[in-house]
Design a protein around this motif. Structure first.
Motif, PDB file in Angstrom:
ATOM      1  N   ALA A 112       0.835  -1.207   0.000  1.00 12.31           N
ATOM      2  CA  ALA A 112       0.000   0.000   0.000  1.00 12.31           C
ATOM      3  C   ALA A 112       0.869   1.255   0.000  1.00 12.31           C
ATOM      4  O   ALA A 112       0.682   2.168   0.800  1.00 12.31           O
ATOM      5  N   GLY A 338      -1.864   2.642  -5.535  1.00 15.84           N
ATOM      6  CA  GLY A 338      -1.097   1.947  -4.515  1.00 15.84           C
ATOM      7  C   GLY A 338      -0.538   0.627  -5.020  1.00 15.84           C
ATOM      8  O   GLY A 338      -1.177  -0.083  -5.791  1.00 15.84           O
ATOM      9  N   THR A 355       3.165  -2.614   6.378  1.00 14.70           N
ATOM     10  CA  THR A 355       2.015  -1.929   5.794  1.00 14.70           C
ATOM     11  C   THR A 355       1.113  -1.339   6.862  1.00 14.70           C
ATOM     12  O   THR A 355       1.049  -1.844   7.998  1.00 14.70           O
ATOM     13  N   ASN A 356       0.435  -0.298   6.500  1.00 16.09           N
ATOM     14  CA  ASN A 356      -0.740   0.205   7.220  1.00 16.09           C
ATOM     15  C   ASN A 356      -1.908  -0.095   6.285  1.00 16.09           C
ATOM     16  O   ASN A 356      -2.281   0.738   5.469  1.00 16.09           O
ATOM     17  N   TRP A 357      -2.427  -1.316   6.371  1.00 17.84           N
ATOM     18  CA  TRP A 357      -3.345  -1.814   5.360  1.00 17.84           C
ATOM     19  C   TRP A 357      -4.637  -1.011   5.334  1.00 17.84           C
ATOM     20  O   TRP A 357      -5.327  -0.886   6.350  1.00 17.84           O
ATOM     21  N   PRO A 358      -5.035  -0.469   4.164  1.00 15.49           N
ATOM     22  CA  PRO A 358      -6.215   0.402   4.092  1.00 15.49           C
ATOM     23  C   PRO A 358      -7.523  -0.345   3.887  1.00 15.49           C
ATOM     24  O   PRO A 358      -8.601   0.225   4.092  1.00 15.49           O
ATOM     25  N   ASP A 364     -12.940   2.017   0.827  1.00 17.08           N
ATOM     26  CA  ASP A 364     -11.526   2.072   1.204  1.00 17.08           C
ATOM     27  C   ASP A 364     -10.615   2.376   0.027  1.00 17.08           C
ATOM     28  O   ASP A 364      -9.455   2.754   0.215  1.00 17.08           O
ATOM     29  N   TYR A 366      -8.911   4.038  -3.335  1.00 18.38           N
ATOM     30  CA  TYR A 366      -8.629   5.381  -3.826  1.00 18.38           C
ATOM     31  C   TYR A 366      -9.509   5.647  -5.038  1.00 18.38           C
ATOM     32  O   TYR A 366      -9.437   4.946  -6.049  1.00 18.38           O
ATOM     33  N   MET A 372      -5.531   2.091  -1.892  1.00  8.94           N
ATOM     34  CA  MET A 372      -5.209   3.391  -1.300  1.00  8.94           C
ATOM     35  C   MET A 372      -3.776   3.398  -0.772  1.00  8.94           C
ATOM     36  O   MET A 372      -3.419   2.559   0.059  1.00  8.94           O
ATOM     37  N   THR A 374      -0.957   4.270   1.683  1.00  6.63           N
ATOM     38  CA  THR A 374      -0.882   4.756   3.063  1.00  6.63           C
ATOM     39  C   THR A 374       0.548   5.129   3.448  1.00  6.63           C
ATOM     40  O   THR A 374       0.782   5.520   4.593  1.00  6.63           O
TER      41      THR A 374
END
Length: 414
Positions: A112, A338, A355-358, A364, A366, A372, A374
């Motif tokens: 991401a 992403g 990751t900061n998984w979106p 969620d 983009y 998306m 992050t």
């Protein structure tokens, strides 16, 4: 290699012109290797994955329940032959030869992520911005150097090895005032007799062009002969010509990996090259196989070629943008936002997906279509250089990646 600016310019022009008769012109790989020596023990290899690698297929978030609805005809997870990584992500089956690296903590992924590039989704613009390392406020077209070269400019004592450039121009990521070397695989100036006579006739009435043609033919003959029969250096390492000759025996990407490793075992500390073929608009299951095989073989060839130096090496592979979360009507994916990065080497803190998984639900995504982002690709590239070379954050956020904010990016180097 000594020579005036005008001589080098004429030689560069001639080599590009004569490339019509070179084996390099028909090479499916068509990439230079760019090398730089620096006062560190750690090594950095940057691989540009040209064509927009689909991170959602390479590192599959099979634990996200929305994935199945987005890609009903693209197999994923263990049911599709992928290897489970951590209970949420799985590794594409074609990359299974890298499983041992994952188990040893020498392979990792970042998910991401994206450059600041948005919405236009042009390969050319995206790659330029990726290699220039710029943000929204500084167009890549206005930048004359790349982020790796700017990093070298910020470090005292950087030296290039013997000047050597045949084939394509250098990659933007290492272009700039800091000295670097260049080499391209199979760049033998093998003109047919007819083509050689044609060039001689065209240049006959222009003394500068005529002299440059003659000089280039002499250089080409020397290089081609030297590549066949070159001595071994006193330290037992192959000389540059011999390294080139030895590289002739394998696939193009293995030639690149072998040559890069041969230099990285010596004074070179940074290598950059590209792997093409990631544009998977249709029949992605089949078309993604070749570039993935190339990537896996390249990483393993680097490991084998580097030997004990592998423990001091980080390989960072990145792409210009990701691909759409949904498959298209031809069982492929289109240009997205992403994506994912690949980390390998004994110096990386692997065995994990950063990751900061979106999430992949409609809300969620983009603009309702893409994964998306992050995090910024540049922040992780900066984190690699910070961990490997001890560069100050202020240098990375100012001189190397103008306007970058590395806040929240953890260490990815052991």
């Amino acid at each position: 290699m000594a020579g005036s600016a005008s001589t080098l310019s004429r030689r560069g022009f001639l080599i590009r012109t004569a490339a019509l008769g070179c084996s390099a012109a028909a090479s499916p790989f068509l990439t230079p290797v760019t090398l730089a020596a620096a006062p560190w023990e750690h090594r950095l290899v940057v691989i540009i994955l040209r064509g927009a690698m689909d991170g959602l297929d390479v590192v599959q978030p099979y634990g996200d329940p929305a994935l199945a609805g987005l890609r009903p005809n693209l197999p994923f997870g263990e049911a599709g032959g992928a290897r489970d990584l951590d209970g949420f992500f799985a590794l594409h089956p074609v990359l299974s030869p890298l499983g041992g690296l994952w188990d040893r903590g020498e392979l990792g992924f970042i998910h991401a992520v994206s450059t600041p590039y948005r919405d236009k989704r042009s390969h050319f613009d995206g790659q330029d911005l990726l290699e220039a390392g710029t943000g929204f406020d500084l167009a890549a077209s206005s930048v004359r150097d790349g982020w790796l070269n700017r990093m070298l400019q910020a470090v005292p004592g950087v030296q290039a090895e013997t000047a050597f450039a045949i084939g394509q121009d250098e990659m933007l990521v290492l272009k700039g005032p800091a000295p670097v070397d260049r080499w391209a695989p199979d760049a033998r100036l093998d003109l047919s007799p007819q083509a050689q006579r044609l060039l001689e006739r065209i240049s006959h009435d222009d003394p500068l062009f005529r002299d440059a043609v003659a000089e280039a033919f002499d250089i080409a003959q020397s290089l081609n002969m030297a590549a066949v029969d070159a001595p071994v250096a006193e330290d037992g390492a192959p000389g540059m010509m011999q390294a080139m000759a030895q590289a002739q025996k394998g696939k193009d990407h293995l030639k690149v990996a072998d040559f890069a490793a041969s230099r990285l075992r010596m004074d070179t500390r940074i290598a950059a090259f590209s792997i093409n073929g990631w544009d998977t608009h249709q029949n992605q299951k089949a078309t993604l196989k070749a570039p993935l095989e190339t990537l896996a073989e390249t990483i393993l060839a680097l490991r084998d070629g580097l030997g004990p130096v592998w423990g001091q090496t980080a390989v960072v592979a990145m792409t210009e943008f990701g691909r759409t979360a949904r498959q298209n009507g031809t069982n492929g994916t289109d240009h997205g936002t992403g994506g994912a990065m690949v980390l390998a080497g004994g110096a990386v803190r692997g065995g994990r997906v950063y990751t900061n998984w979106p999430g992949l639900r409609d809300g969620d995504l983009y603009k309702g279509r893409d994964l998306m982002p992050t995090a910024d690709v540049r922040a992780y590239a900066a984190a690699a250089m910070q961990g490997l070379f001890g560069l100050d954050r202020s240098v990375l956020e100012g001189a190397v990646f103008p306007g970058l904010d590395m806040a929240g990016i953890g260490g990815i180097i052991v």
